[in-house]
Scaffold this motif. Structure first.
Motif, PDB file in Angstrom:
ATOM      1  N   ALA A 125       0.752  -1.534  -0.366  1.00  0.00           N
ATOM      2  CA  ALA A 125       0.053   0.135  -0.353  1.00  0.00           C
ATOM      3  C   ALA A 125       1.081   1.345   0.063  1.00  0.00           C
ATOM      4  O   ALA A 125       0.833   2.257  -0.828  1.00  0.00           O
ATOM      5  CB  ALA A 125      -0.617   0.108   1.092  1.00  0.00           C
ATOM      6  N   ALA A 126       2.034   0.883   0.713  1.00  0.00           N
ATOM      7  CA  ALA A 126       2.571   2.607   0.761  1.00  0.00           C
ATOM      8  C   ALA A 126       3.596   2.756  -0.727  1.00  0.00           C
ATOM      9  O   ALA A 126       3.935   3.514  -0.727  1.00  0.00           O
ATOM     10  CB  ALA A 126       3.660   2.318   2.025  1.00  0.00           C
ATOM     11  N   MET A 127       3.311   1.836  -1.515  1.00  0.00           N
ATOM     12  CA  MET A 127       4.413   1.358  -2.410  1.00  0.00           C
ATOM     13  C   MET A 127       3.507   2.063  -3.324  1.00  0.00           C
ATOM     14  O   MET A 127       3.915   3.172  -4.156  1.00  0.00           O
ATOM     15  CB  MET A 127       5.471   0.335  -2.933  1.00  0.00           C
ATOM     16  CG  MET A 127       5.938  -0.389  -3.523  1.00  0.00           C
ATOM     17  SD  MET A 127       7.584   1.380  -3.161  1.00  0.00           S
ATOM     18  CE  MET A 127       8.330   0.862  -5.284  1.00  0.00           C
ATOM     19  N   GLU A 128       2.242   2.021  -3.462  1.00  0.00           N
ATOM     20  CA  GLU A 128       0.882   1.908  -4.749  1.00  0.00           C
ATOM     21  C   GLU A 128       1.204   3.697  -4.556  1.00  0.00           C
ATOM     22  O   GLU A 128       0.996   4.606  -5.216  1.00  0.00           O
ATOM     23  CB  GLU A 128      -0.044   1.834  -4.384  1.00  0.00           C
ATOM     24  CG  GLU A 128       0.281   0.464  -4.828  1.00  0.00           C
ATOM     25  CD  GLU A 128      -1.057  -0.350  -5.249  1.00  0.00           C
ATOM     26  OE1 GLU A 128      -2.556  -0.036  -4.522  1.00  0.00           O
ATOM     27  OE2 GLU A 128      -1.461  -1.933  -4.516  1.00  0.00           O
ATOM     28  N   ARG A 129       0.903   4.487  -2.967  1.00  0.00           N
ATOM     29  CA  ARG A 129       1.043   5.696  -2.468  1.00  0.00           C
ATOM     30  C   ARG A 129       2.234   6.001  -3.046  1.00  0.00           C
ATOM     31  O   ARG A 129       1.886   7.668  -3.901  1.00  0.00           O
ATOM     32  CB  ARG A 129       1.010   6.105  -1.006  1.00  0.00           C
ATOM     33  CG  ARG A 129      -0.215   5.499  -0.662  1.00  0.00           C
ATOM     34  CD  ARG A 129      -1.250   6.673   0.422  1.00  0.00           C
ATOM     35  NE  ARG A 129      -0.148   5.639   2.006  1.00  0.00           N
ATOM     36  CZ  ARG A 129       0.135   4.638   2.509  1.00  0.00           C
ATOM     37  NH1 ARG A 129      -0.387   3.589   2.004  1.00  0.00           N
ATOM     38  NH2 ARG A 129       0.884   4.018   3.747  1.00  0.00           N
ATOM     39  N   ILE A 130       3.341   5.727  -3.235  1.00  0.00           N
ATOM     40  CA  ILE A 130       4.544   6.558  -3.738  1.00  0.00           C
ATOM     41  C   ILE A 130       4.780   6.349  -5.475  1.00  0.00           C
ATOM     42  O   ILE A 130       4.731   7.591  -4.928  1.00  0.00           O
ATOM     43  CB  ILE A 130       5.989   5.747  -3.224  1.00  0.00           C
ATOM     44  CG1 ILE A 130       6.529   6.000  -1.770  1.00  0.00           C
ATOM     45  CG2 ILE A 130       7.089   5.695  -3.883  1.00  0.00           C
ATOM     46  CD1 ILE A 130       7.037   4.782  -1.005  1.00  0.00           C
ATOM     47  N   GLU A 131       3.856   5.575  -5.681  1.00  0.00           N
ATOM     48  CA  GLU A 131       4.007   5.895  -7.076  1.00  0.00           C
ATOM     49  C   GLU A 131       2.676   6.599  -7.284  1.00  0.00           C
ATOM     50  O   GLU A 131       3.212   7.455  -8.230  1.00  0.00           O
ATOM     51  CB  GLU A 131       3.806   3.844  -7.696  1.00  0.00           C
ATOM     52  CG  GLU A 131       4.822   3.143  -7.724  1.00  0.00           C
ATOM     53  CD  GLU A 131       4.574   1.612  -7.983  1.00  0.00           C
ATOM     54  OE1 GLU A 131       3.446   1.509  -7.895  1.00  0.00           O
ATOM     55  OE2 GLU A 131       5.498   0.823  -7.984  1.00  0.00           O
ATOM     56  N   ASP A 132       1.838   6.366  -6.816  1.00  0.00           N
ATOM     57  CA  ASP A 132       0.978   7.665  -7.295  1.00  0.00           C
ATOM     58  C   ASP A 132       1.334   8.852  -7.346  1.00  0.00           C
ATOM     59  O   ASP A 132       0.703   9.786  -7.668  1.00  0.00           O
ATOM     60  CB  ASP A 132      -0.287   7.227  -6.219  1.00  0.00           C
ATOM     61  CG  ASP A 132      -1.025   5.877  -7.040  1.00  0.00           C
ATOM     62  OD1 ASP A 132      -1.075   5.458  -7.828  1.00  0.00           O
ATOM     63  OD2 ASP A 132      -2.151   5.645  -5.596  1.00  0.00           O
ATOM     64  N   SER A 133       2.320   9.201  -5.878  1.00  0.00           N
ATOM     65  CA  SER A 133       3.000  10.524  -5.856  1.00  0.00           C
ATOM     66  C   SER A 133       3.782  10.813  -6.874  1.00  0.00           C
ATOM     67  O   SER A 133       4.157  11.612  -6.784  1.00  0.00           O
ATOM     68  CB  SER A 133       3.269  10.910  -4.663  1.00  0.00           C
ATOM     69  OG  SER A 133       2.431   9.598  -3.436  1.00  0.00           O
TER      70      SER A 133
END
Length: 139
Positions: free
Chosen positions: A64-72
């Motif tokens: 989930a954190a990786m997805e947020r980082i990629e989205d950001s």
């Protein structure tokens, strides 16, 4: 030795039962009865399951954190592209403003030249028609 069960000092192919080996206690080895070994095994299994569950939860959190980082990161790239377009537009607007300022300066120079030659800026403009209704008599 390798592949032998019992004491680690046993030579290859030689088996020593734990109760016969120095340092071992009791018939079950390692000082534990069969019931205490099963309890320890159950505790170990439970601990491993808890660790596995915690690891799975950590994996979910990390994904989930990786997805947020990629989205950001994607949003940052879009924002940078938008900012670059705005910069390009600003440069074009600055060029346009400079050109218009040059035109205004040229027009001012032409007006000043005409005024020096005795003409007026409005020499080419038609006089407005005078209506009899608006005439104000001199006092």
């Amino acid at each position: 030795g390798k592949g032998s069960r019992g004491h680690p000092s046993a030579a290859a192919g030689e088996r020593i039962a734990c109760r016969e080996a120095p340092g071992c206690r009791g018939p079950g080895g390692l000082g534990m009865s069969s019931s205490s070994r099963s309890k320890a095994g159950a505790r170990l299994e439970e601990s491993l399951q808890e660790e596995s569950k915690a690891l799975d939860e950590l994996k979910v959190m990390m994904h989930a954190a990786m997805e947020r980082i990629e989205d950001s990161h994607e949003k940052l790239q879009r924002d940078e592209a938008h900012l670059e377009r705005d910069r390009e537009k600003l440069v074009a607007d600055e060029v346009d403003v400079r050109m218009r300022q040059e035109e205004v300066s040229l027009l001012r120079e032409q007006i000043a030249l005409q005024e020096q030659q005795g003409g007026s800026f409005f020499c080419c403009a038609a006089r407005p028609a005078i209506s009899a209704d608006i005439i104000v008599p001199d006092s």
